[in-house]
Design a protein around this motif. Structure first.
Motif, PDB file in Angstrom:
ATOM      1  N   GLY A  43       0.786  -1.222   0.000  1.00  0.00           N
ATOM      2  CA  GLY A  43       0.000   0.000   0.000  1.00  0.00           C
ATOM      3  C   GLY A  43       0.817   1.271   0.000  1.00  0.00           C
ATOM      4  O   GLY A  43       0.342   2.320  -0.447  1.00  0.00           O
ATOM      5  N   TYR A  44       2.055   1.238   0.506  1.00  0.00           N
ATOM      6  CA  TYR A  44       2.912   2.422   0.457  1.00  0.00           C
ATOM      7  C   TYR A  44       3.133   2.868  -0.988  1.00  0.00           C
ATOM      8  O   TYR A  44       3.138   4.067  -1.282  1.00  0.00           O
ATOM      9  CB  TYR A  44       4.272   2.119   1.100  1.00  0.00           C
ATOM     10  N   GLN A  45       3.348   1.901  -1.865  1.00  0.00           N
ATOM     11  CA  GLN A  45       3.565   2.225  -3.273  1.00  0.00           C
ATOM     12  C   GLN A  45       2.291   2.800  -3.895  1.00  0.00           C
ATOM     13  O   GLN A  45       2.334   3.783  -4.645  1.00  0.00           O
ATOM     14  CB  GLN A  45       4.014   0.980  -4.042  1.00  0.00           C
ATOM     15  N   ILE A  46       1.162   2.183  -3.563  1.00  0.00           N
ATOM     16  CA  ILE A  46      -0.121   2.660  -4.077  1.00  0.00           C
ATOM     17  C   ILE A  46      -0.371   4.092  -3.606  1.00  0.00           C
ATOM     18  O   ILE A  46      -0.820   4.952  -4.364  1.00  0.00           O
ATOM     19  CB  ILE A  46      -1.258   1.727  -3.620  1.00  0.00           C
ATOM     20  N   TRP A  47      -0.056   4.356  -2.339  1.00  0.00           N
ATOM     21  CA  TRP A  47      -0.204   5.691  -1.760  1.00  0.00           C
ATOM     22  C   TRP A  47       0.667   6.706  -2.515  1.00  0.00           C
ATOM     23  O   TRP A  47       0.196   7.765  -2.939  1.00  0.00           O
ATOM     24  CB  TRP A  47       0.179   5.622  -0.293  1.00  0.00           C
ATOM     25  N   ALA A  48       1.923   6.367  -2.692  1.00  0.00           N
ATOM     26  CA  ALA A  48       2.851   7.281  -3.360  1.00  0.00           C
ATOM     27  C   ALA A  48       2.441   7.521  -4.816  1.00  0.00           C
ATOM     28  O   ALA A  48       2.545   8.647  -5.323  1.00  0.00           O
ATOM     29  CB  ALA A  48       4.271   6.723  -3.284  1.00  0.00           C
ATOM     30  N   GLU A  49       1.993   6.472  -5.484  1.00  0.00           N
ATOM     31  CA  GLU A  49       1.570   6.617  -6.880  1.00  0.00           C
ATOM     32  C   GLU A  49       0.312   7.486  -6.991  1.00  0.00           C
ATOM     33  O   GLU A  49       0.176   8.307  -7.911  1.00  0.00           O
ATOM     34  CB  GLU A  49       1.329   5.249  -7.506  1.00  0.00           C
ATOM     35  N   LYS A  50      -0.610   7.294  -6.059  1.00  0.00           N
ATOM     36  CA  LYS A  50      -1.821   8.116  -6.047  1.00  0.00           C
ATOM     37  C   LYS A  50      -1.465   9.585  -5.825  1.00  0.00           C
ATOM     38  O   LYS A  50      -2.007  10.476  -6.488  1.00  0.00           O
ATOM     39  CB  LYS A  50      -2.764   7.626  -4.944  1.00  0.00           C
ATOM     40  N   PHE A  51      -0.554   9.838  -4.900  1.00  0.00           N
ATOM     41  CA  PHE A  51      -0.088  11.201  -4.653  1.00  0.00           C
ATOM     42  C   PHE A  51       0.547  11.783  -5.913  1.00  0.00           C
ATOM     43  O   PHE A  51       0.254  12.915  -6.314  1.00  0.00           O
ATOM     44  CB  PHE A  51       0.916  11.197  -3.502  1.00  0.00           C
ATOM     45  N   ARG A  52       1.440  11.019  -6.532  1.00  0.00           N
ATOM     46  CA  ARG A  52       2.106  11.471  -7.760  1.00  0.00           C
ATOM     47  C   ARG A  52       1.091  11.836  -8.842  1.00  0.00           C
ATOM     48  O   ARG A  52       1.182  12.894  -9.471  1.00  0.00           O
ATOM     49  CB  ARG A  52       3.036  10.368  -8.278  1.00  0.00           C
ATOM     50  N   ASP A  53       0.110  10.960  -9.051  1.00  0.00           N
ATOM     51  CA  ASP A  53      -0.859  11.172 -10.119  1.00  0.00           C
ATOM     52  C   ASP A  53      -1.781  12.364  -9.822  1.00  0.00           C
ATOM     53  O   ASP A  53      -2.116  13.136 -10.727  1.00  0.00           O
ATOM     54  CB  ASP A  53      -1.690   9.903 -10.333  1.00  0.00           C
ATOM     55  N   GLU A  54      -2.197  12.478  -8.560  1.00  0.00           N
ATOM     56  CA  GLU A  54      -3.043  13.621  -8.177  1.00  0.00           C
ATOM     57  C   GLU A  54      -2.288  14.934  -8.336  1.00  0.00           C
ATOM     58  O   GLU A  54      -2.847  15.939  -8.795  1.00  0.00           O
ATOM     59  CB  GLU A  54      -3.509  13.461  -6.724  1.00  0.00           C
ATOM     60  N   LEU A  55      -1.026  14.934  -7.965  1.00  0.00           N
ATOM     61  CA  LEU A  55      -0.224  16.152  -8.067  1.00  0.00           C
ATOM     62  C   LEU A  55       0.016  16.518  -9.529  1.00  0.00           C
ATOM     63  O   LEU A  55      -0.067  17.695  -9.910  1.00  0.00           O
ATOM     64  CB  LEU A  55       1.102  15.964  -7.331  1.00  0.00           C
ATOM     65  N   LYS A  56       0.285  15.522 -10.342  1.00  0.00           N
ATOM     66  CA  LYS A  56       0.505  15.780 -11.776  1.00  0.00           C
ATOM     67  C   LYS A  56      -0.734  16.362 -12.422  1.00  0.00           C
ATOM     68  O   LYS A  56      -0.649  17.250 -13.289  1.00  0.00           O
ATOM     69  CB  LYS A  56       0.922  14.489 -12.489  1.00  0.00           C
ATOM     70  N   ALA A  57      -1.912  15.882 -12.000  1.00  0.00           N
ATOM     71  CA  ALA A  57      -3.162  16.408 -12.557  1.00  0.00           C
ATOM     72  C   ALA A  57      -3.332  17.888 -12.239  1.00  0.00           C
ATOM     73  O   ALA A  57      -3.965  18.633 -13.001  1.00  0.00           O
ATOM     74  CB  ALA A  57      -4.347  15.610 -12.003  1.00  0.00           C
ATOM     75  N   LEU A 256       2.544  25.809  -5.212  1.00  0.00           N
ATOM     76  CA  LEU A 256       2.894  24.392  -5.268  1.00  0.00           C
ATOM     77  C   LEU A 256       2.700  23.728  -3.909  1.00  0.00           C
ATOM     78  O   LEU A 256       2.300  22.559  -3.841  1.00  0.00           O
ATOM     79  CB  LEU A 256       4.336  24.212  -5.748  1.00  0.00           C
ATOM     80  N   GLN A 257       2.963  24.442  -2.828  1.00  0.00           N
ATOM     81  CA  GLN A 257       2.675  23.896  -1.501  1.00  0.00           C
ATOM     82  C   GLN A 257       1.194  23.550  -1.372  1.00  0.00           C
ATOM     83  O   GLN A 257       0.832  22.483  -0.865  1.00  0.00           O
ATOM     84  CB  GLN A 257       3.076  24.891  -0.411  1.00  0.00           C
ATOM     85  N   ASP A 258       0.343  24.461  -1.849  1.00  0.00           N
ATOM     86  CA  ASP A 258      -1.099  24.222  -1.784  1.00  0.00           C
ATOM     87  C   ASP A 258      -1.489  22.992  -2.599  1.00  0.00           C
ATOM     88  O   ASP A 258      -2.293  22.161  -2.164  1.00  0.00           O
ATOM     89  CB  ASP A 258      -1.863  25.446  -2.290  1.00  0.00           C
ATOM     90  N   ALA A 259      -0.908  22.864  -3.781  1.00  0.00           N
ATOM     91  CA  ALA A 259      -1.207  21.716  -4.640  1.00  0.00           C
ATOM     92  C   ALA A 259      -0.725  20.415  -4.010  1.00  0.00           C
ATOM     93  O   ALA A 259      -1.409  19.390  -4.070  1.00  0.00           O
ATOM     94  CB  ALA A 259      -0.569  21.914  -6.018  1.00  0.00           C
ATOM     95  N   VAL A 260       0.461  20.458  -3.418  1.00  0.00           N
ATOM     96  CA  VAL A 260       1.008  19.272  -2.744  1.00  0.00           C
ATOM     97  C   VAL A 260       0.064  18.808  -1.628  1.00  0.00           C
ATOM     98  O   VAL A 260      -0.231  17.615  -1.497  1.00  0.00           O
ATOM     99  CB  VAL A 260       2.415  19.567  -2.184  1.00  0.00           C
ATOM    100  N   MET A 261      -0.435  19.749  -0.828  1.00  0.00           N
ATOM    101  CA  MET A 261      -1.308  19.366   0.280  1.00  0.00           C
ATOM    102  C   MET A 261      -2.662  18.839  -0.212  1.00  0.00           C
ATOM    103  O   MET A 261      -3.222  17.916   0.385  1.00  0.00           O
ATOM    104  CB  MET A 261      -1.508  20.542   1.233  1.00  0.00           C
ATOM    105  N   LYS A 262      -3.175  19.394  -1.285  1.00  0.00           N
ATOM    106  CA  LYS A 262      -4.430  18.871  -1.847  1.00  0.00           C
ATOM    107  C   LYS A 262      -4.244  17.435  -2.330  1.00  0.00           C
ATOM    108  O   LYS A 262      -5.060  16.552  -2.042  1.00  0.00           O
ATOM    109  CB  LYS A 262      -4.901  19.762  -2.995  1.00  0.00           C
ATOM    110  N   ALA A 263      -3.157  17.213  -3.062  1.00  0.00           N
ATOM    111  CA  ALA A 263      -2.866  15.858  -3.549  1.00  0.00           C
ATOM    112  C   ALA A 263      -2.597  14.914  -2.393  1.00  0.00           C
ATOM    113  O   ALA A 263      -2.996  13.737  -2.411  1.00  0.00           O
ATOM    114  CB  ALA A 263      -1.667  15.891  -4.501  1.00  0.00           C
ATOM    115  N   ALA A 264      -1.928  15.420  -1.361  1.00  0.00           N
ATOM    116  CA  ALA A 264      -1.600  14.598  -0.193  1.00  0.00           C
ATOM    117  C   ALA A 264      -2.852  14.161   0.544  1.00  0.00           C
ATOM    118  O   ALA A 264      -2.949  13.014   1.000  1.00  0.00           O
ATOM    119  CB  ALA A 264      -0.674  15.372   0.738  1.00  0.00           C
ATOM    120  N   THR A 265      -3.822  15.059   0.680  1.00  0.00           N
ATOM    121  CA  THR A 265      -5.054  14.715   1.398  1.00  0.00           C
ATOM    122  C   THR A 265      -5.861  13.678   0.636  1.00  0.00           C
ATOM    123  O   THR A 265      -6.354  12.700   1.223  1.00  0.00           O
ATOM    124  CB  THR A 265      -5.905  15.977   1.631  1.00  0.00           C
TER     125      THR A 265
END
Length: 329
Positions: A43-57, A256-265
């Motif tokens: 799940g760590y990988q799934i979490w990181a990939e989801k974060f990456r994809d959300e941030l890229k969007a 970018l900080q704001d975007a990172v936190m949105k993707a992180a949540t």
């Protein structure tokens, strides 16, 4: 006319420079290297990939998230130093007591009532969460989100565990969590801190005869190959966290900080949901793999040892902080 043109030019020049600077800033790109020690199936990988994809969007190519699973960039204990040195930018891991000993409050045995209690402490923006986040920030780490590993259960090789006394004399691997040493000793076991990357071989070679982890980790790391009994002790629930180094975080512009936190949540909530679903589902899968699942565990028998760990942790963690976590609703 020339006077008017010159005056207009003087007025517009600062605006043009500001626009140019903003445009240059918008074009700046960042690489974000995130490490974790679990297999790419975890799940760590799934979490990181989801974060990456959300941030890229949200930001496109302005932040290029690179993920390094399976301890490629070192052991979990090395990530803390790596973020301080700048050799990695972030990590997903479960070691927070090593960042600030007071954060071991999150790891105390039997401190959580249920999933709703954990969410209230770590994911709803309550004062206790803000306090915990600030502790991490003061030590140089920006919490992007507190994730879920799940309730932990003891696995054993030779005999089941139905009550705390059944751990007497058992050599068991535990993570480097000081309150657990107290608790497991109170339960009669011989606790041995070993880094997760070395756990499988330690069990295989008989260095230890038991360990404890959530079902997902037991499954993805194939612990079932070297352990016989899955004892549903639910004795603790160590939260994981996705963090960035404070230095990396502070160099990002505000947008970018704001975007990172949105993707992180978004990715945090997804990770918690999928982890809980996986842990529920994988108990049956571990049974199919040959493990004997011991469901009739007397959890009350573990309470005395847990209370002993609380008492001995108060000097480091603080009695008020322990109470705040226990009382949060």
């Amino acid at each position: 006319m020339k006077h008017i043109i010159d005056k207009t030019a003087r007025l517009l020049a600062p605006l043009a420079l500001a626009a140019f600077a903003a445009g240059a800033s918008a074009q700046q790109t960042y690489t974000m290297r995130i490490a974790h020690a679990q297999p790419a199936t975890h799940g760590y990988q799934i979490w990181a990939e989801k974060f990456r994809d959300e941030l890229k969007a949200q930001v496109g190519s302005r932040i290029d998230v690179k993920i390094f699973p399976n301890a490629q960039l070192g052991k979990e204990t090395e990530y803390i130093e790596g973020m301080k040195l700048g050799t990695i930018d972030g990590a997903v891991f479960g070691r927070h007591g090593q960042i600030d000993p007071r954060l071991d409050v999150l790891n105390l045995p039997m401190i959580y009532r249920d999933d709703a209690h954990i969410d209230a402490v770590l994911r709803q923006g309550k004062p206790i969460q803000l306090q915990l986040d600030q502790m991490m920030y003061d030590k140089g780490f920006k919490v992007l989100g507190w994730g879920e590993l799940g309730f932990r259960h003891v696995t054993t090789k030779t005999a089941p565990v139905r009550k705390a006394a059944d751990l007497k004399g058992v050599d068991i691997r535990i993570p480097t969590v000081d309150p657990w040493i107290v608790a497991f000793k109170a339960w009669g076991a011989n606790p041995t801190p070993i880094d997760f990357a070395e756990l499988y071989s330690a069990l295989q070679q008989g260095v230890v005869k038991a360990q404890e982890n959530p079902p997902e980790i037991i499954f993805t790391s194939k612990i079932y190959e070297v352990q016989k009994y899955l004892n549903l002790t639910s004795h603790a629930n160590i939260p994981s966290q996705m963090v960035l180094s404070r230095a990396y975080w502070e160099k990002l512009p505000k947008d970018l900080q704001d975007a990172v936190m949105k993707a992180a949540t978004v990715s945090r909530d997804y990770q918690v949901k999928t982890a809980r679903e996986a842990n529920a589902r994988l108990v049956a899968e571990l049974e199919k793999k040959g493990m004997t699942v011991v469901r009739d565990v007397d959890r009350a028998s573990f309470e005395a040892g847990a209370q002993e760990s609380y008492a001995k942790s108060e000097a480091v963690i603080g009695k008020d902080l322990i109470k705040a976590v226990r009382d949060t609703k």
